[in-house]
Design a protein around this motif. Sequence first.
Motif, PDB file in Angstrom:
ATOM      1  N   GLY A 269      -0.908  -0.478   1.046  1.00 34.35           N
ATOM      2  CA  GLY A 269      -1.482  -0.127  -0.241  1.00 34.35           C
ATOM      3  C   GLY A 269      -2.992  -0.161  -0.155  1.00 34.35           C
TER       4      GLY A 269
ATOM      5  N   ILE B 287      -7.056  -6.202  -7.137  1.00 36.52           N
ATOM      6  CA  ILE B 287      -5.783  -5.490  -7.192  1.00 36.52           C
ATOM      7  C   ILE B 287      -5.477  -4.800  -5.858  1.00 36.52           C
ATOM      8  CG2 ILE B 287      -4.520  -3.616  -8.322  1.00 36.52           C
ATOM      9  CD1 ILE B 287      -4.913  -6.046 -10.085  1.00 36.52           C
TER      10      ILE B 287
ATOM     11  N   ASP C  61      -3.072  -1.646  -5.117  1.00 35.27           N
ATOM     12  CA  ASP C  61      -2.227  -0.651  -5.769  1.00 35.27           C
ATOM     13  C   ASP C  61      -1.778   0.403  -4.756  1.00 35.27           C
ATOM     14  OD1 ASP C  61      -4.501   0.863  -5.360  1.00 35.27           O
ATOM     15  OD2 ASP C  61      -5.065   0.964  -7.473  1.00 35.27           O
ATOM     16  N   ASN C  62      -1.227   1.513  -5.272  1.00 40.71           N
ATOM     17  CA  ASN C  62      -0.664   2.563  -4.410  1.00 40.71           C
ATOM     18  C   ASN C  62       0.440   2.010  -3.505  1.00 40.71           C
ATOM     19  OD1 ASN C  62      -2.739   4.105  -5.550  1.00 40.71           O
ATOM     20  ND2 ASN C  62      -2.993   5.313  -3.688  1.00 40.71           N
TER      21      ASN C  62
ATOM     22  N   ASP D 191       3.736  -0.076 -11.722  1.00 39.98           N
ATOM     23  CA  ASP D 191       2.538   0.682 -12.067  1.00 39.98           C
ATOM     24  C   ASP D 191       2.914   2.156 -12.182  1.00 39.98           C
ATOM     25  OD1 ASP D 191      -0.127   1.080 -12.628  1.00 39.98           O
ATOM     26  OD2 ASP D 191      -0.738   1.181 -10.515  1.00 39.98           O
TER      27      ASP D 191
ATOM     28  N   SER E 272       5.242   3.447  -8.966  1.00 40.86           N
ATOM     29  CA  SER E 272       4.669   2.653  -7.872  1.00 40.86           C
ATOM     30  C   SER E 272       4.552   1.204  -8.338  1.00 40.86           C
ATOM     31  CB  SER E 272       3.297   3.199  -7.465  1.00 40.86           C
ATOM     32  OG  SER E 272       2.387   3.109  -8.552  1.00 40.86           O
ATOM     33  N   GLN E 273       4.006   0.379  -7.477  1.00 43.17           N
ATOM     34  CA  GLN E 273       3.795  -1.027  -7.803  1.00 43.17           C
ATOM     35  C   GLN E 273       2.326  -1.391  -7.557  1.00 43.17           C
ATOM     36  OE1 GLN E 273       7.099  -3.904  -6.624  1.00 43.17           O
ATOM     37  NE2 GLN E 273       7.434  -2.256  -5.124  1.00 43.17           N
ATOM     38  N   LYS E 274       1.907  -2.472  -8.187  1.00 46.67           N
ATOM     39  CA  LYS E 274       0.596  -3.031  -7.889  1.00 46.67           C
ATOM     40  C   LYS E 274       0.712  -4.554  -7.867  1.00 46.67           C
ATOM     41  CE  LYS E 274      -1.287  -3.229 -12.610  1.00 46.67           C
ATOM     42  NZ  LYS E 274      -2.412  -2.800 -13.491  1.00 46.67           N
TER      43      LYS E 274
ATOM     44  N   GLU F 245      -1.604  -8.399  -7.863  1.00 44.85           N
ATOM     45  CA  GLU F 245      -2.855  -9.132  -7.976  1.00 44.85           C
ATOM     46  C   GLU F 245      -3.048  -9.958  -6.705  1.00 44.85           C
ATOM     47  OE1 GLU F 245      -2.985 -11.426 -11.543  1.00 44.85           O
ATOM     48  OE2 GLU F 245      -2.719  -9.694 -12.866  1.00 44.85           O
TER      49      GLU F 245
ATOM     50  N   THR G 101       0.348   7.417   1.189  1.00 43.50           N
ATOM     51  CA  THR G 101      -0.498   6.249   0.956  1.00 43.50           C
ATOM     52  C   THR G 101      -1.517   6.096   2.060  1.00 43.50           C
ATOM     53  OG1 THR G 101       1.355   5.157  -0.130  1.00 43.50           O
ATOM     54  CG2 THR G 101      -0.491   3.760   0.538  1.00 43.50           C
TER      55      THR G 101
END
Length: 310
Positions: free
Chosen positions: A195, A208, A210-211, A248, A253-255, A257, A297
């Motif tokens: 990601g 974060i 992400d992707n 997300d 998709s997911q993200k 922390e 990605t």
Amino acid sequence: MFKFNRNTLIAAVLVITLIIIVSFFYFSDLNLPFINWLSDLIYNTITPVLNLIHHLVENIKNYFITLFSIDEINQEIKELRQKNSTLERQILFLENINRENKRLRDLLGFKEKVDYQMQGAEVIANSPSVWEKIITINRGSRDGLEKRMPVVSYHGYLVGRIENTGSNSAQVRLITDQDFVVGGIIARTESREIGLVRGSGRDDQPNIMDNIAWDADIETGDIILSSGLSNNFPAGLKIGEVSKVETDNYGLSQKAEINLFISDITLEEVMVIKNFDSEISGDNETEQNETNEDSETAEAIEEDEEIEEN
């Protein structure tokens, strides 16, 4: 005023006479039981009084000695306080030297574990701006530093990259900066999902990643490393730990922390990676991710990093 009368005089004479008689028998070595008993009685009676008088006299004498030497005592106290302050400064200095030596040993140990060509540097300034997370180091173009070179801590944590260089100094954009982007990969062998790790730019907001694919195997506690999918950073640099995962893009998709590792240390010395084999790093990471790497990605990582650098 006290006046002697006849009875008092008679009593005094009797006491003195008695003391003389007892003293005579005591010093004449005559062994008379009554005289010995009387002598012991007088001795045991007078001794506590004499001891009390002796202690009283000593206390009075010590009081006057202290009173007359108070200036000398104050001067001695002042000198002792000065010596104590000097010793405290020396202790702090030695503790700082000890911590610095430990950091330098850690830097040397990290340098020996990798094949990178690296340059050590000290942090000499922090950016006063609340919008930018930038530090200044005491190495520059004269030391072979160039823009975009990665920077790591003595733990091997990713710190950032060179933003600008001068002859004898350089600015480093930290990974916490809002314009910083780096490709990340989960260190866990069963996952190896990838990601984009982005700085939040603020201490009160999380950083974060992400992707991340919607079905990616990522969970709290996973360690994030640099993926090495672009030519900007070598693979395997420690970035942070996942603290929270959520969906997300409406579930596409997911993200996650990320608690960045550099947030837990004080940056005083860093290492600039001057040269690394990006092709080998990229090939190794690609082989490790053959079964689960998302090609889109990977392309996004390189595009975002290049946009951010330009």
